[in-house]
Design a protein around this motif. Structure first.
Motif, PDB file in Angstrom:
ATOM      1  N   LEU A 143       9.195  -9.669   5.102  1.00  0.00           N
ATOM      2  CA  LEU A 143      10.476 -10.123   4.556  1.00  0.00           C
ATOM      3  C   LEU A 143      10.999  -9.159   3.500  1.00  0.00           C
ATOM      4  CD1 LEU A 143      12.650 -12.365   4.434  1.00  0.00           C
ATOM      5  CD2 LEU A 143      11.247 -13.480   2.671  1.00  0.00           C
ATOM      6  N   LEU A 144      10.107  -8.536   2.794  1.00  0.00           N
ATOM      7  CA  LEU A 144      10.508  -7.589   1.748  1.00  0.00           C
ATOM      8  C   LEU A 144      11.310  -6.427   2.335  1.00  0.00           C
ATOM      9  CD1 LEU A 144      10.219  -6.937  -1.282  1.00  0.00           C
ATOM     10  CD2 LEU A 144       8.144  -5.660  -0.721  1.00  0.00           C
ATOM     11  N   GLU A 145      11.033  -6.072   3.596  1.00  0.00           N
ATOM     12  CA  GLU A 145      11.732  -4.964   4.242  1.00  0.00           C
ATOM     13  C   GLU A 145      13.112  -5.374   4.753  1.00  0.00           C
ATOM     14  OE1 GLU A 145       9.225  -3.635   7.361  1.00  0.00           O
ATOM     15  OE2 GLU A 145       7.471  -3.274   6.076  1.00  0.00           O
ATOM     16  N   HIS A 146      13.325  -6.675   4.986  1.00  0.00           N
ATOM     17  CA  HIS A 146      14.584  -7.145   5.563  1.00  0.00           C
ATOM     18  C   HIS A 146      15.499  -7.841   4.553  1.00  0.00           C
ATOM     19  CE1 HIS A 146      11.830  -6.770   9.017  1.00  0.00           C
ATOM     20  NE2 HIS A 146      12.920  -6.584   9.769  1.00  0.00           N
ATOM     21  N   ASP A 147      14.962  -8.148   3.394  1.00  0.00           N
ATOM     22  CA  ASP A 147      15.747  -8.914   2.411  1.00  0.00           C
ATOM     23  C   ASP A 147      15.560  -8.285   1.039  1.00  0.00           C
ATOM     24  OD1 ASP A 147      17.076 -10.725   0.869  1.00  0.00           O
ATOM     25  OD2 ASP A 147      15.895 -12.473   1.453  1.00  0.00           O
ATOM     26  N   SER A 148      16.570  -7.580   0.583  1.00  0.00           N
ATOM     27  CA  SER A 148      16.489  -6.891  -0.709  1.00  0.00           C
ATOM     28  C   SER A 148      16.509  -7.858  -1.885  1.00  0.00           C
ATOM     29  CB  SER A 148      17.660  -5.909  -0.839  1.00  0.00           C
ATOM     30  OG  SER A 148      18.905  -6.588  -0.736  1.00  0.00           O
ATOM     31  N   SER A 149      16.974  -9.094  -1.661  1.00  0.00           N
ATOM     32  CA  SER A 149      17.023 -10.075  -2.752  1.00  0.00           C
ATOM     33  C   SER A 149      15.682 -10.750  -2.991  1.00  0.00           C
ATOM     34  CB  SER A 149      18.077 -11.140  -2.449  1.00  0.00           C
ATOM     35  OG  SER A 149      17.739 -11.854  -1.270  1.00  0.00           O
TER      36      SER A 149
END
Length: 688
Positions: A397-403
């Motif tokens: 998820l860290l790679e797809h969601d910068s927030s």
């Protein structure tokens, strides 16, 4: 008033409506009237008038006896439906009562059409007849209302609620709900005093010993309370738990004040000479209070085993304190996981995206992410358990969601797995501890020993994080173990399924090479305790001792003169008594283990075989090992009094809390009485 000569009307046909049971049809000239047999009011009685106006009058008739007309009509309708068609629906209107500016008006209620089987017809008719013989009793109904409030913990103010008044008036128009000058409160106090006297007499005539549980409560306003509960095994070998006092404390109370409160309760209930042990909720607190109470008691009576078994601590509180250590040590890590779950569940779109990522990562778990309630540690465990299964998805998820800014490292996820392992073990343990409503002391030894062994293994772990947290947990455990291990060991020895064998089994794993010395300490403690019971049985009060009363006081003049004789009698008869009681019990094979075994029934049956040992078993098995119930076992808080009760006066508060405890064993008996009889119910029901 003109006197009218009325003659009974000739019935041209049978009066089929059951309403005519309450009216007499008379004729004046060409007119027919229906005269109410209760109030003598005259209404139209012609065949063209029907019976609706007669039914409405019966509902409002104040001189009518307590007979529910709606049930009469319902029974009649059901019989018609059964005889004609089981699917027939009836829209019979029944008058109801409601409030409108203090006046009563009629409302139409449409009862739900029901299908009744033929077998019910006779029962319905019998019930209608029995209900007709019941006379309304205002005082009994008023006390029944107070008893209901106490039993279920309802607020006293409910009697002033408009909806409650309407409901009561529709059921019984004659009942007056009067709470002027605190009438309901006074009724509750009346019931409390009656039940308190019954309990006092039961304890006064009880010949055994009593163990006291001391629990601290609080309220949302930070007020403090102390709750004292008597635990004992009665003459029929049933474990009893009875709350004695619920006392309000000053916010600045100290252990000295607490000791005075407890001592006063012991004297008020006259159980100071029957007290065997006391269980306190905190494992490391109340030392001053324990010392002062023991010092006061020692002035009039001796302690068993020099008081070593007197001071016991709550195992549920031990679990909560260990959980607290885990939560504090891992606070930051748990916070990151909580925020990660909250982020994913913040929007439906983000949650759907997360599920797609999980599928791509090959995660096939059907478990859903859950967000915990920080004040419920069980929910925190469930949150960790579900998050760990999706650790791969969180990493992607860290790679797809910068927030997403609360991602955990691999090391942190490993630590989270360790935390979940801690909490899983504690969760299973707590479930077992609080799963038994009336547990005897023998059932806890093996579970607590398993925890001891597990903590030792965690402390030896090469993982620095795991071992550091485990050391803090074991420090809490060791405080508890030092106070309670002897009582727990003796309790399990008195379980015929285990005897000394279970102590030998677990101590070998816990203490290793020093296990034989520890086992000898337990055996010596058991022998010393039995010796004291044996010496007491040789005293002038032998009959009372064998029935379970307290040891004779050393301050008694007669006891002092014969003290030397008691010792001589014991020494000369020790071999015979030992071989016939304790040694015989230990030498005989263990009893087979089965699912329906009851240790209290076993000792009840074997009391003639072990007359002295059974007295000791009754005292030991009644020790309250846990004092906190399931309602607080999984919470990060202690017992909290609700706002309704905390706003009451101390006397009323104690009456409601203690009264609820005394009455809550009776609903089953009361329900059976309601089903099987229609006579007025007593305020309280005796239980066996």
């Amino acid at each position: 008033m003109e006197i009218i000569n009325e003659v009974p009307a000739k019935k041209t046909k049978r009066l089929t409506s059951i309403v005519w049971n309450h009216f007499e049809r008379v004729r004046k000239a060409d007119a027919q009237y229906a005269v109410c047999i209760h109030c003598k009011k005259k209404l139209s009685g012609s065949s063209n008038s029907g019976t609706t106006h007669l039914r409405n009058h019966l509902v409002r008739c104040l001189k009518r006896s307590n007979f529910d007309v709606s049930q009469i009509l319902s029974a009649k309708r059901k019989r018609n439906e059964t005889s004609q068609s089981p699917l027939r629906q009836s829209n019979l209107a029944v008058a109801a009562i409601s409030y409108d500016d203090g006046r009563i008006k009629d409302e139409i209620l449409n009862p739900m059409p029901l299908k009744f089987e033929h077998e019910q017809k006779k029962e319905e008719a019998i019930q209608t007849i029995n209900l007709g013989s019941v006379k309304f009793d205002q005082e009994r109904s008023r006390l029944d209302l107070a008893r209901m409030i106490m039993l279920h913990g309802y607020p006293l103010a409910m009697v002033n609620h408009v909806g409650f008044k309407i409901f009561v008036k529709n059921l019984q128009p004659l009942f007056e709900v009067n709470n002027n000058d605190g009438a309901i409160e006074m009724d509750c106090l009346t019931i409390y005093n009656k039940e308190k006297h019954k309990l006092y007499e039961a304890i006064r005539h009880f010949h055994g010993r009593i163990s006291l549980a001391v629990d601290m409560w609080c309220s949302s306003e930070s007020a403090g309370y102390v709750c004292l509960t008597a635990n004992y095994i009665d003459d029929d070998w049933r474990l009893q738990k009875k709350m004695l006092n619920f006392i309000s404390l000053d916010p600045s109370h100290t252990d000295e004040v607490l000791s005075e409160v407890v001592i006063k309760s012991l004297t008020d209930w006259a159980i100071d000479h029957k007290l065997f042990s006391m269980t306190f909720d905190d494992c490391s607190a109340h030392e001053i209070m324990v010392f002062r109470i023991k010092d006061w008691l020692s002035q009039t009576r001796p302690f068993f085993k020099d008081g070593e078994l007197f001071d016991v601590r709550c195992v549920t509180h031990l679990l909560k304190s260990i959980v607290q250590e885990v939560m504090e040590a891992c606070h930051d890590l748990i916070h990151k996981i909580r925020e990660s779950v909250r982020h994913v569940k913040s929007t439906q779109t983000l949650l759907g995206k997360f599920n797609e990522i999980a599928q791509q990562a090959g995660i096939s778990s059907v478990r859903r992410l859950v967000l915990d309630c920080p004040m419920q540690w069980k929910s925190t465990y469930l949150m960790l358990e579900s998050a760990i299964e999706y650790r791969g998805a969180f990493s992607l998820l860290l790679e797809h969601d910068s927030s997403y800014t609360k991602a955990l490292s691999e090391t942190e996820w490993e630590c989270a797995s360790s935390i979940a392992g801690f909490l899983k073990f504690l969760l299973d343990f707590t479930t077992i501890v609080v799963g038994n409503k009336y547990p005897t002391a023998n059932i806890f030894f093996s579970e607590i020993c398993d925890m001891h062994i597990q903590l030792i293994e965690w402390c030896r772990s090469p993982d620095d994080f795991l071992s550091s947290v485990a050391l803090k947990m074991k420090d809490r455990f060791d405080t508890y173990w030092s106070k309670c291990s002897m009582a727990l060991a003796i309790a399990v020895i008195l379980d015929p399924r285990f005897k000394m064998k279970l102590v030998e089994y677990y101590y070998g794993q816990i203490y290793g090479s020093t296990a034989p010395d520890r086992i000898k300490e337990v055996a010596a403690g058991l022998m010393e305790l039995f010796t004291e019971y044996l010496m007491a049985s040789s005293s002038p009060d032998q009959d009372s001792v064998l029935s379970g009363s307290s040891l004779p006081s050393t301050s008694s003049a007669s006891r002092g003169k014969l003290k030397g004789f008691d010792k001589f009698l014991y020494e000369t008869s020790q071999s015979q008594c030992m071989s016939s009681d304790l040694e015989k019990y230990l030498e005989e094979p263990v009893f087979p283990r089965n699912c329906d075994f009851s240790i209290l029934n076993w000792w009840k049956v074997h009391t003639p075989r072990y007359p002295i040992l059974s007295v000791m078993a009754r005292d030991i098995l009644a020790i309250p090992v846990p004092t906190l119930g399931p309602e607080v076992a999984f919470s990060n808080r202690g017992r909290t009094l609700d706002q309704e009760h905390s706003s009451l006066t101390p006397d009323t508060r104690e009456a409601l809390v203690c009264g609820q405890d005394w009455l809550r064993t009776e609903p089953e008996a009361v329900s059976l009485a309601l089903i099987n009889a229609h006579a007025p119910l007593p305020i309280s029901t005796e239980t066996n």
